[in-house]
Write a protein that holds these residues in place. Structure first.
Motif, PDB file in Angstrom:
ATOM      1  N   LEU A   1       0.599  -1.241   0.204  1.00 17.56           N
ATOM      2  CA  LEU A   1       0.303   0.082   0.030  1.00 17.56           C
ATOM      3  C   LEU A   1       0.989   1.035  -0.012  1.00 17.56           C
ATOM      4  CD1 LEU A   1      -2.891  -1.183   2.433  1.00 17.56           C
ATOM      5  CD2 LEU A   1      -2.814  -0.802  -0.144  1.00 17.56           C
ATOM      6  N   LEU A   2       1.959   1.339   0.839  1.00 11.56           N
ATOM      7  CA  LEU A   2       2.980   2.289   0.630  1.00 11.56           C
ATOM      8  C   LEU A   2       3.346   2.409  -0.730  1.00 11.56           C
ATOM      9  CD1 LEU A   2       4.709   1.941   4.058  1.00 11.56           C
ATOM     10  CD2 LEU A   2       3.178   3.950   3.130  1.00 11.56           C
ATOM     11  N   ASP A   3       3.749   1.385  -1.578  1.00 12.92           N
ATOM     12  CA  ASP A   3       4.269   1.423  -2.720  1.00 12.92           C
ATOM     13  C   ASP A   3       3.186   2.217  -3.706  1.00 12.92           C
ATOM     14  OD1 ASP A   3       6.674   0.279  -2.162  1.00 12.92           O
ATOM     15  OD2 ASP A   3       6.194  -1.653  -2.880  1.00 12.92           O
ATOM     16  N   LEU A   4       2.222   1.808  -3.521  1.00 15.10           N
ATOM     17  CA  LEU A   4       0.901   2.250  -4.418  1.00 15.10           C
ATOM     18  C   LEU A   4       0.822   3.765  -3.981  1.00 15.10           C
ATOM     19  CD1 LEU A   4      -1.661  -0.660  -4.403  1.00 15.10           C
ATOM     20  CD2 LEU A   4      -0.009  -0.025  -6.245  1.00 15.10           C
ATOM     21  N   HIS A   5       0.879   4.125  -2.887  1.00 19.92           N
ATOM     22  CA  HIS A   5       0.794   5.472  -2.403  1.00 19.92           C
ATOM     23  C   HIS A   5       1.896   6.561  -2.868  1.00 19.92           C
ATOM     24  CE1 HIS A   5       2.808   8.669   0.351  1.00 19.92           C
ATOM     25  NE2 HIS A   5       1.166   9.135   0.108  1.00 19.92           N
ATOM     26  N   TRP A   6       2.919   5.953  -3.088  1.00 21.29           N
ATOM     27  CA  TRP A   6       4.010   6.763  -3.632  1.00 21.29           C
ATOM     28  C   TRP A   6       3.983   6.685  -5.221  1.00 21.29           C
ATOM     29  CZ3 TRP A   6       6.129  10.280  -1.075  1.00 21.29           C
ATOM     30  CH2 TRP A   6       6.212  10.135   0.544  1.00 21.29           C
ATOM     31  N   LEU A   7       3.329   5.712  -5.831  1.00 22.80           N
ATOM     32  CA  LEU A   7       3.189   5.541  -7.221  1.00 22.80           C
ATOM     33  C   LEU A   7       2.120   6.624  -7.499  1.00 22.80           C
ATOM     34  CD1 LEU A   7       3.422   4.131 -10.042  1.00 22.80           C
ATOM     35  CD2 LEU A   7       1.642   2.844  -9.225  1.00 22.80           C
ATOM     36  N   ILE A   8       0.951   6.773  -6.704  1.00 25.48           N
ATOM     37  CA  ILE A   8       0.099   7.725  -7.054  1.00 25.48           C
ATOM     38  C   ILE A   8       0.581   9.209  -6.818  1.00 25.48           C
ATOM     39  CG2 ILE A   8      -2.108   8.482  -6.206  1.00 25.48           C
ATOM     40  CD1 ILE A   8      -2.745   5.448  -5.445  1.00 25.48           C
ATOM     41  N   ALA A   9       1.366   9.423  -5.535  1.00 29.09           N
ATOM     42  CA  ALA A   9       1.638  10.593  -5.376  1.00 29.09           C
ATOM     43  C   ALA A   9       2.579  11.348  -6.201  1.00 29.09           C
ATOM     44  CB  ALA A   9       2.304  10.635  -3.935  1.00 29.09           C
ATOM     45  N   ASP A  10       3.416  10.337  -6.925  1.00 27.27           N
ATOM     46  CA  ASP A  10       4.720  10.675  -8.044  1.00 27.27           C
ATOM     47  C   ASP A  10       4.042  10.777  -9.398  1.00 27.27           C
ATOM     48  OD1 ASP A  10       6.123  10.716  -5.833  1.00 27.27           O
ATOM     49  OD2 ASP A  10       7.173   8.936  -6.270  1.00 27.27           O
ATOM     50  N   GLU A  11       3.099   9.989  -9.889  1.00 27.87           N
ATOM     51  CA  GLU A  11       2.541  10.002 -11.074  1.00 27.87           C
ATOM     52  C   GLU A  11       1.332  10.473 -11.556  1.00 27.87           C
ATOM     53  OE1 GLU A  11       3.332   6.197 -12.910  1.00 27.87           O
ATOM     54  OE2 GLU A  11       5.279   5.697 -12.082  1.00 27.87           O
ATOM     55  N   HIS A  12       0.366  10.616 -10.418  1.00 26.24           N
ATOM     56  CA  HIS A  12      -0.972  11.015 -10.795  1.00 26.24           C
ATOM     57  C   HIS A  12      -0.951  12.665 -10.728  1.00 26.24           C
ATOM     58  CE1 HIS A  12      -5.176  11.199 -11.207  1.00 26.24           C
ATOM     59  NE2 HIS A  12      -5.298  10.644 -10.016  1.00 26.24           N
TER      60      HIS A  12
END
Length: 271
Positions: free
Chosen positions: A69-80
């Motif tokens: 979930l932390l990986d997905l959080h940073w994926l969203i924060a960085d790419e969205h």
């Protein structure tokens, strides 16, 4: 136009899987350490009187879910592009992180990695694997506990063996289970150890024997290459073996059941 419909249907399906997995993680996280969920208990290890260890399965599942979930959080924060916020929660707070990620489920479903495999970093596949681990941990296994006898460790409890409902013959089912005391969970044995214990309780030999006689008994019944010197060395090196008493003349006596079960467990680990 048909391609657009197919892509929309694919994205909707992936979003549904993302949302279902996130809901599962959020709802079941608090139950992964639920003491009311029965689990097959492994034989206790460690020093007598020590607290039983935290089960490895729930610990690993919780860590894997939090890391994902932390990986997905940073994926969203960085790419969205439209996401300008950061999560404010403890890194182990799976329900809070899952709730934050859930707000971006549509974006995740449209991500190029959404439909990939776990090995290739697939978002949906990894979420479903984490959710499946939570379900497995929090779902009581099918089966029942069968009382097999009183606890032999000077304890008022009853020892029971776990009988799975989906296994083969009774003998096959009992072959791999643990026998556990209902009063003191650290009083636990494998099925083979309990079978030996039953034979110990049923023969005519006294439960407390001096070192020479106990060594002779172990050689006779377990084909163990043991002398009385081995017994005294075990007492010095392994405190859990040192459950001794004295007879009326002051001779030190070993607890035959305790020493035998300890020896069997040690031999199984070495093998």
């Amino acid at each position: 136009m048909s391609e657009q419909k197919e892509e929309r249907a694919r994205t909707d399906a992936l979003e549904g899987k993302v949302r279902a997995a996130l809901h599962t993680l959020a709802e079941l996280h608090g139950k992964t350490f639920d003491p009311d969920v029965p689990r097959q208990v492994a034989p206790a290890v460690g020093k007598p009187g020590s607290k039983p260890p935290v089960p490895i399965g729930p610990v690993s599942a919780r860590k894997a879910a939090a890391d994902l979930l932390l990986d997905l959080h940073w994926l969203i924060a960085d790419e969205h592009a439209t996401c300008h916020c950061r999560l404010v929660a403890a890194v182990t707070d799976v329900p809070a992180i899952a709730g934050w990620v859930l707000n971006h489920s549509v974006w995740l479903a449209r991500h190029p990695l959404a439909g990939e495999s776990v090995e290739n970093g697939g978002i949906v596949a990894r979420l479903e694997a984490a959710a499946a681990a939570y379900v497995a941990i929090t779902t009581p296994p099918a089966g029942r506990w069968i009382p097999v006898g009183p606890c032999p460790q000077e304890c008022p409890g009853t020892v029971a063996a776990w009988l799975p409902a989906d296994d083969g013959s009774l003998q096959a089912q009992l072959g791999a289970v643990a026998c556990v005391c209902d009063v003191e969970p650290e009083h636990a044995w494998t099925r083979s150890q309990w079978a030996m214990l039953a034979r110990l309780q049923g023969d005519d030999a006294p439960n407390h024997l001096p070192a020479v006689e106990l060594a002779r008994w172990l050689r006779t019944y377990l084909q163990a290459r043991v002398t009385h010197r081995h017994l005294w060395n075990w007492v010095k090196r392994y405190p859990e073996v040192a459950a001794m008493t004295r007879d009326e003349s002051g001779v030190l006596l070993f607890d035959r059941v305790r020493v035998t079960l300890w020896f069997l467990e040690r031999r199984e680990r070495v093998a």
